[in-house]
Design a protein around this motif. Structure first.
Motif, PDB file in Angstrom:
ATOM      1  N   LYS A 114       0.824  -1.206   0.000  1.00  0.00           N
ATOM      2  CA  LYS A 114       0.000   0.000   0.000  1.00  0.00           C
ATOM      3  C   LYS A 114       0.862   1.261   0.000  1.00  0.00           C
ATOM      4  CE  LYS A 114      -3.808   2.189   2.493  1.00  0.00           C
ATOM      5  NZ  LYS A 114      -3.180   3.375   3.078  1.00  0.00           N
ATOM      6  N   LEU A 167      -2.726  -3.856   8.281  1.00  0.00           N
ATOM      7  CA  LEU A 167      -2.141  -4.232   6.980  1.00  0.00           C
ATOM      8  C   LEU A 167      -0.697  -4.699   7.117  1.00  0.00           C
ATOM      9  CD1 LEU A 167      -3.418  -1.808   4.199  1.00  0.00           C
ATOM     10  CD2 LEU A 167      -4.512  -3.773   5.256  1.00  0.00           C
ATOM     11  N   GLU A 199      -7.860   1.491   4.149  1.00  0.00           N
ATOM     12  CA  GLU A 199      -7.215   0.170   4.097  1.00  0.00           C
ATOM     13  C   GLU A 199      -8.127  -0.851   3.404  1.00  0.00           C
ATOM     14  OE1 GLU A 199      -4.380   0.602   8.079  1.00  0.00           O
ATOM     15  OE2 GLU A 199      -6.431  -0.109   8.329  1.00  0.00           O
ATOM     16  N   TYR A 205      -7.944  -0.303  -0.276  1.00  0.00           N
ATOM     17  CA  TYR A 205      -6.705  -0.843  -0.829  1.00  0.00           C
ATOM     18  C   TYR A 205      -6.797  -2.359  -0.980  1.00  0.00           C
ATOM     19  CZ  TYR A 205      -1.958  -2.359  -1.471  1.00  0.00           C
ATOM     20  OH  TYR A 205      -0.836  -2.978  -1.973  1.00  0.00           O
TER      21      TYR A 205
END
Lengths: 557, 557
Positions: A210, B26, B86, B89
């Motif tokens: 990311k 993440l 997030e 993504y």
């Protein structure tokens, strides 16, 4: 170079802060602040000083290093400013220091600092400054620790990745799988970023994907396999064909039919009996979730008697519905042997069931891989297409630190030399310019340092290159191409144009291109030829004049 | 235990986020998300699973490990929540996955997860779960990578610090100086924190001092010395005496007078001639800035012929004004020899000039120290009081990674075992409780794992402790004290009381206390006695029942 630089001033785009929010002006050694205070007390804090950041020996027994970390340093410099909270903390740990010093710190920023550097992703060699930092002595000292911290690991892990790529060979896909074993969260993030620069193709680290836009890869673990009991658990057994034209109502049954065909096939007969049912259930479930991306970890029970046959049954069922399975991953055992046996199995299926391309289904391998094991695999022969590399790559296990240093080379226009009993630790004085001289075959021949006031070397001219310390080592070079190594990344108050910070992709491309340019004997794993690093005749004379001047004459007793 | 736990619910204090802002949901491997999706697709994602986090072998060739990183894991769990950004993504990197899965992820938090763990700072041994994590299988898998990342390096570097402390001896002061060589900014921050837990006294890392409240230490570098030319540069030469009663108008002159006295003293005569003037200027400047904290780096030119005499001249001048100099730092050369010679010099001054205590002025040493060099110094004899340790400590150079793993041991109340061709890699199934059994001399004798439903071992009762894998290795133990190892740090929806997260100081105290409790032969550097880790008879039988059930019968051909 014009298109690579950009104007400074109000129109210049803002440079973002360092990636890790923990990178602040306090991320430095206390002695940088105590020295700053002593400089300030002595009225010396604004004296203009030049420091070189360099290393003395390439890591991993090699003769080259890839420079990483520059962008983070420039981001740090561009945003260098102590907050009020930080000032108050410093006051609390430096009792007795005068208030005016903290007033000075409150005002300080890097607008009067100049940073010249070799572009990130370049192949670099010992003793040559990767960065030349000039500015008020007290301030530049504050930058030492964060700069060295940001460059050391970045360069180390970029180099490690490049080395792994060279051993694996360009045709292989390299995946960085190291997050869980990295030295902390940022160790993992940095490793993902710099392994990508060093030539890896993807990472398993989602946060790095990311933040940096690095491609991601990942499938499933052993726990996923163990979490299933048997295919009866699977409730929704339907799967649409790839083109959407038909719906298979019982994909489990389709897989079981294929498994039975494999068990009774001519070419595979007797290779395996009953396969593990929890593994089969896990594979079917994974395929139902990712019919376009079916990749299975095949070593939970037994690779050849369970994992590979189970994978193939699922892959063949997917194939019947128009999908193409991605491949298998081996995570234990004799990877060379297992990959070869797996490939044979795939090829036998391609032939017997007439499925073009099935024989070339991808085989990935992981499990504590490093340069040595990759090299051993190459020597034994194997059928692995993709490597997933973790611990040894991201922690730089075979050498966990690079020894970058930051040395004063000039203050108030006076060159300074740092002596040492150990000759390799003597620093090269003077504010220097650095060049890479290329020979007729297009390879770099030698890196050359000289004072900033010396005329730069010219193409076609005969140039004396001297070893900085050993009198007898010297050579004439007639360069076919001269590359100036240090470029201006932070001009301070000078009017120099500022190099643009390249994208991650551009830095990765530079690294790959640079590695291609170096003569192969400098890059080999065993007994690589050292690359020559030299100084001009004039700088040589100056070093030795200062050296004699500073060194005390010994007395043998 | 009552006072160590705290009530859950609205009155419970908030647990702050993980120290490093980069620690987010993440920060995990992509396959945790792809597995989560496959679990979700199969309707299995909420099945209750138990995972153990453990390691298989203590690092650095030792037989013990200190557990670090728990607080960060609990902070992570307490604040686990995916942001909308997030989620978006993840959607972009998992094309084809159904929207409802992302709805599920949007809602997920750790309110239904239970974390039991051994207290941070405890001495721990292979195979025993450091953490037992229970919850919905898909969610707990997402925690695997961050947990292992947060525990691996923390435990490794805490253990490394503890080992350095044990070799150095309790009377020495240990300073962590590793920031610049650490694996990135967070590598440096983590090292500072966990070296302090492992028994170090202070760090040079200012940001770590601020964030964790660790004491800071630091003085000046070689560059500071090189930046001066001679004492004529010093403009403000005045220094008030310590009690403020008198003002010395020319401290430079006072120092030079003392230097001359030293040169002509009876006991030191002939030991040195002219000292380096740039060094003298630097020392005087540093003393003027920090008269209460004068510590000088004495090896820029020559320790015995310049650095130490210059230091002593300044220290004696300070002494005349009522100050007490802190000491010297040696950063190169033969540290044993130089420290002994320096001590002789100090003692000669104490005697000749009748300055009580001067002989015991502190001598610090740095320069690539590690366990081996500390051990060698001890064997040679030396006069060093304080060690500054960097590279080898913070990068855990001799073993840069610990191999913590996270294994499924139960799902839906069904125990799971992970087999491997390598017996040491077979995991111990079942949701387990763990105990440390102490013998008559107060030392721990053995760690024991048993199923959660087994009656816990009792003081004075004869208990069969079995090696988990080797049938012949078993022993009866009658414990004098039984310690339950796993405590509840995150109760989820259970009504268990939650252990309070201790302060850094409490964790450090625990570590030092725990190391004292272990029998010395387990701790020695050479050939330490392995500490016994065992399972109950019942668990032993169960392991071997599952093992036989799961393992395919081989066929020799």
């Amino acid at each position: 170079m014009g298109s690579m630089t950009e104007a400074v001033g109000s129109a210049a785009p803002l440079i973002p802060a360092a990636t890790n929010p923990m990178v602040t002006p306090l991320l430095t050694d206390l002695y940088q602040f105590t020295m700053a205070y002593a400089y300030w007390k002595a009225g010396k804090h604004k004296e203009r000083a030049v420091f070189d950041l360099f290393f003395r020996k390439s890591p991993f027994g090699g003769e080259y290093t890839v420079f990483g970390g520059l962008e983070e340093c420039i981001r740090f410099v561009a945003n260098f400013k102590l907050t009020e909270e930080e000032i108050l903390y410093l006051q609390s740990v430096m009792p007795g220091c005068e208030d005016d010093f903290f007033e000075y710190l409150r005002a300080v920023d890097c607008s009067d600092v100049e940073v010249y550097a070799i572009p990130e992703g370049s192949v670099v060699f010992p003793k040559i400054p990767l960065m030349r930092v000039e500015g008020p002595v007290a301030l530049v000292q504050l930058l030492e620790t964060p700069f060295v911290n940001l460059v050391n690991f970045a360069s180390l892990v970029t180099t490690n990745a490049a080395r792994h790529r060279i051993v694996a060979g360009n045709s292989k896909t390299l995946l960085e799988f190291g997050l869980r074993r990295a030295q902390g969260p940022d160790g993992g993030m940095s490793a993902s970023k710099y392994c990508y620069i060093g030539g890896f193709h993807a990472t398993s680290n989602v946060a790095a994907g990311k933040l940096f836009g690095i491609p991601l890869r990942g499938t499933h673990s052993h726990a996923f396999v163990s979490s299933f009991m048997n295919p009866n658990e699977i409730l929704d057994k339907t799967l649409q064909s790839h083109d959407g034209s038909i719906t298979c109502k019982d994909f489990v049954n389709l897989v079981q039919t294929w498994l039975s065909k494999l068990q009774h096939s001519d070419s595979l007969h007797g290779l395996f009996g009953d396969t593990n049912q929890s593994e089969l259930a896990a594979f079917i479930s994974y395929a139902l979730a990712f019919p376009d991306n079916f990749l299975a970890l095949v070593d939970t029970y037994n690779v050849m008697r369970s994992g590979v046959p189970n994978f193939c049954a699922v892959a063949l069922a997917l194939n019947e519905l128009g999908y193409k399975a991605c491949g298998v991953r081996l995570d234990s055992g004799d990877l060379a042997y297992l990959s070869i046996e797996t490939r044979k199995f795939f090829r036998a299926i391609e032939k017997e069931f007439n499925i073009p391309g099935f024989g070339e289904t991808s085989i990935a391998a992981s499990n504590d891989l490093n340069e040595e094991t990759l090299d051993a695999l190459n020597k034994q022969g194997h059928e692995i297409d993709t490597y997933g590399i973790g611990t040894y790559l991201v922690t730089c296990y075979s050498q966990a630190a690079l020894g970058c240093v930051f040395k004063l080379v000039e203050i108030n226009k006076q060159p300074r030399i740092k002596l040492s009993e150990d000759v390799t630790k003597v620093s090269i004085p003077c504010k220097k310019q650095c060049f890479r001289l290329y020979g007729r075959e297009g390879y770099p021949l030698v890196d050359l340092m000289c004072g900033v006031n010396e005329p730069p070397p010219k193409v076609g001219e005969r140039i004396l290159c001297r070893h900085p310390f050993i009198e007898s080592k010297r050579a004439y070079v007639v360069p076919q191409h001269v590359e100036e190594l240090l470029r201006c990344y932070w001009p301070g108050k000078s009017h120099e144009a500022r190099e643009k910070l390249p994208s991650l992709q551009e830095t990765r491309d530079r690294c790959i291109e640079q590695l291609r340019k170096i003569r192969p004997d400098h890059m080999r794993r065993l007994n690589p030829t050292p690359y020559k690093v030299s100084v001009s005749g004039k700088l040589y004379d100056y070093i030795h004049f200062l050296w004699l001047n500073e060194a005390p004459v010994g007395e043998l007793q």
